[in-house]
Write an enzyme that holds these catalytic residues in place. Structure first.
Site, PDB file in Angstrom:
ATOM      1  N   HIS A 279      -8.598   2.758   8.788  1.00 32.95           N
ATOM      2  CA  HIS A 279      -9.337   1.898   8.442  1.00 32.95           C
ATOM      3  C   HIS A 279      -8.450   0.724   8.034  1.00 32.95           C
ATOM      4  CE1 HIS A 279     -12.506   4.592   8.259  1.00 32.95           C
ATOM      5  NE2 HIS A 279     -13.284   3.539   8.546  1.00 32.95           N
ATOM      6  N   ASP A 301     -20.490   3.916   7.315  1.00 33.17           N
ATOM      7  CA  ASP A 301     -19.926   4.897   6.117  1.00 33.17           C
ATOM      8  C   ASP A 301     -19.388   4.077   4.894  1.00 33.17           C
ATOM      9  OD1 ASP A 301     -17.372   3.931   7.280  1.00 33.17           O
ATOM     10  OD2 ASP A 301     -17.464   5.379   8.593  1.00 33.17           O
ATOM     11  N   GLU A 321     -25.539  -1.600  10.595  1.00 41.35           N
ATOM     12  CA  GLU A 321     -25.600  -0.074  11.162  1.00 41.35           C
ATOM     13  C   GLU A 321     -26.864   0.321  11.904  1.00 41.35           C
ATOM     14  OE1 GLU A 321     -25.215   3.577  11.788  1.00 41.35           O
ATOM     15  OE2 GLU A 321     -23.372   2.417  10.837  1.00 41.35           O
ATOM     16  N   ASP A 355     -29.358  -2.157  15.913  1.00 40.35           N
ATOM     17  CA  ASP A 355     -28.410  -2.179  16.991  1.00 40.35           C
ATOM     18  C   ASP A 355     -27.800  -3.292  17.116  1.00 40.35           C
ATOM     19  OD1 ASP A 355     -27.561  -0.697  19.607  1.00 40.35           O
ATOM     20  OD2 ASP A 355     -28.195  -3.018  20.141  1.00 40.35           O
ATOM     21  N   ALA A 356     -26.074  -3.100  17.001  1.00 39.75           N
ATOM     22  CA  ALA A 356     -25.267  -4.113  17.020  1.00 39.75           C
ATOM     23  C   ALA A 356     -25.409  -5.002  18.170  1.00 39.75           C
ATOM     24  CB  ALA A 356     -23.732  -3.459  17.114  1.00 39.75           C
ATOM     25  N   ASP A 390     -16.256  -1.572  14.390  1.00 38.92           N
ATOM     26  CA  ASP A 390     -15.923  -0.094  13.729  1.00 38.92           C
ATOM     27  C   ASP A 390     -17.114   0.775  14.463  1.00 38.92           C
ATOM     28  OD1 ASP A 390     -14.808   2.163  12.370  1.00 38.92           O
ATOM     29  OD2 ASP A 390     -15.743   1.550  10.704  1.00 38.92           O
TER      30      ASP A 390
END
Length: 535
Positions: A279, A301, A321, A355-356, A390
């Site tokens: 990260h 997360d 997310e 959904d991205a 990510d």
């Protein structure tokens, strides 16, 4: 042939059995595909293997059924008992192979072959049975038989994702389907065609079906204990949280003396022991320059958000997310919340459950409307200075579209003039062609790129399909790409970067040199209609 009912009613009962058996057969197929995708990964490949093997086996089963036509009733009864046992127990056996042996592929192909052969033998035997009731209108009988089969397949195909999977889960759902299959097949033969059976045949069928139902019932009673034992075999004894959301299974392991590990659908996504290396390498090089507004695609997360929030001049961090269960766990679980620095308590963080790809597609027009002076919610449509992708490793799966040229084109629409995009593209050393295909896709979308890798990854995985006992094949790095529209950005750390545990300017430069030395040229961009990521 004498029946306990009129021929018309008998014909209807046979068609009803065709309907039920077809529904059960399709549930078995979908269950094998779903479980294979979960346990092995790469849903396209697993679906292709299961379906192609089953269709081939159905043809074999149809040929083999010719030998049973003289004893169609007893043959069909035994066939349905075997199908109920194999189909009902297939999920548990596959999961057991995965949990205790680590490799379910052989069992997957075996079940696909066996179940396909049994399904393929159904129609010829049912045709023989229904013709014994009435030999008139053979063409109409064939049409009715196939209509019942296709409608049953439709019902089974809809019941699996909308009823069985969400309400019962894969293991219990398969066991219940097997029980229904046994009752339908055995009941039809033992009652409707009982006068066509010898006393010995009736006894064999009765014992076989009772035994199958007893096995399925016992397995259903023990399924919770089985799941717990299998989960311990996969994840170890320190499983703290196991949640099945609408999208995936989330498992969190950890102990008071060890940071938590996060698994999604059996794959290790976050290792608390080395996540800081990933990260920090992902986020901080992208923060060099304007960074007031940060967009994180994935990262539910909260760990990427933790790193972005370390800069006081960051005003907004938007996390997109797809699974609200991940965000909920990151907010509420003490171990994971401590690991992410309680990022979701920071008022600068905004969460979008979406959904991205779809979110970016909607965000582009919103930005255009904002630029044109249209009214909207505060901050809606404003460009982002930093976009952090990510996301899971690229592959020919549901994630393939998130590494496509079209996806990066959508991301460019929400970037500010000097904005940067950073992408996690999987292990560079282990899957070089995949990594450099991501880079080619970025370039095709109009970006200049700076490839680099982060090292220090713990060898292998503790559990899941990604685990590896072979040090030569276990992933040892993370492949990353920093990109900017129209030009290649400078790869470095911000002058005011906070104190980092693992990333230095010299380390970034070395990672960039290692990446360029391993460059794979001549690769094409991956697109929605032509995904180019190897399994």
């Amino acid at each position: 042939m004498r029946l306990p009912v009129r021929p018309r009613a008998g014909r209807g009962l046979v068609l009803a059995a065709v309907f039920v058996c077809a529904a059960c057969g399709l549930v078995y197929e979908l269950e094998l595909v779903a479980l294979a995708s979960y346990l092995i990964g790469d849903s396209v490949t697993q679906a292709s293997v299961v379906l192609s093997v089953m269709v081939f086996a159905m043809g074999v089963g149809s040929l083999l059924a010719k030998r049973l036509r003289c004893r169609a009733a007893v043959g069909f009864g035994l066939l349905e008992a075997a199908l109920a046992l194999l189909g009902g127990c297939s999920a548990m056996v596959l999961y057991a192979c995965f949990a205790w042996m680590g490799e379910p592929r052989v069992a997957l192909v075996g079940f696909s072959l066996a179940i396909g052969v049994l399904i393929g033998a159904e129609i010829p035997l049912l045709m023989s049975l229904i013709q014994r009731i009435s030999r008139r209108d053979a063409e109409g009988t064939v049409a009715d038989l196939f209509a019942a089969d296709y409608v049953g397949a439709l019902v089974g195909g809809l019941a699996f994702p909308f009823l069985l999977l969400p309400w019962l889960g894969q293991l219990t759902g398969a066991l219940l389907t097997g029980a229904v299959n046994a009752v339908a097949g055995g009941g039809l033969v033992l009652w409707l065609f009982r006068r066509d059976l010898t006393a010995r045949a009736r006894a064999v069928l009765l014992v076989a079906n009772v035994a199958v139902l007893a096995v399925l019932a016992t397995a259903t009673v023990l399924v919770d204990d089985f799941e717990r034992a299998a989960r311990r075999a996969v994840y170890g004894d320190d499983v703290r949280v196991a949640v099945l959301t609408e999208m995936q299974e989330i498992v969190l392991t950890g102990s008071p003396d060890r940071p938590p590990d996060l698994f999604l659908d059996g794959r290790l996504r976050v290792s608390g022991r080395d996540e800081h290396r990933y990260h920090e390498s992902l986020v901080h090089p992208a923060m060099r320059g304007p960074r007031g507004r940060v967009l994180i695609l994935g990262g539910g997360d909260g760990l990427a958000a933790r790193e972005a929030l370390r800069y006081p001049d960051v005003k907004v961090v938007t996390v997109v997310e797809a699974d609200p269960g991940v965000v909920r766990l990151a907010r509420t679980d003490p171990g994971l919340a401590e690991l992410n620095g309680h990022a979701y308590r920071d008022p600068r963080v905004r969460v979008e459950i979406a959904d991205a790809f779809s979110w970016l597609r909607a965000a582009g027009p919103a930005q255009a409307a904002r630029a044109a002076g249209a009214a909207g919610a505060a901050g809606a449509g404003q460009p982002y200075d930093v976009v952090i992708a990510d996301l899971p490793n690229p592959g020919i799966t549901a994630s393939a579209k998130l590494y496509s040229q079209e996806f990066y084109g959508l991301a460019a629409r929400v970037l500010s003039k000097d904005g940067r995009l950073v992408v996690h593209a999987g292990p560079m050393a282990g899957r070089p062609r995949t990594y450099w295909t991501v880079e080619a896709s970025l370039r095709a979308a109009g970006y200049g790129t700076r490839p680099y890798r982060a090292t220090g990854r713990l060898a292998g995985f503790a559990a899941g399909p990604d685990r590896s006992t072979d040090e030569s094949t276990a992933p040892h790095d993370w492949g990353l790409l920093l990109a900017e529209v129209g030009r290649a950005p400078r790869l470095s750390l911000p002058a005011d970067a906070p104190r980092l545990r693992s990333v230095t300017r010299a380390g970034l430069a070395a990672g960039a040199r290692e990446a360029e030395a391993a460059r794979v040229s001549g690769l094409r961009a991956s697109t929605l209609v032509h995904p180019r990521y190897a399994p």
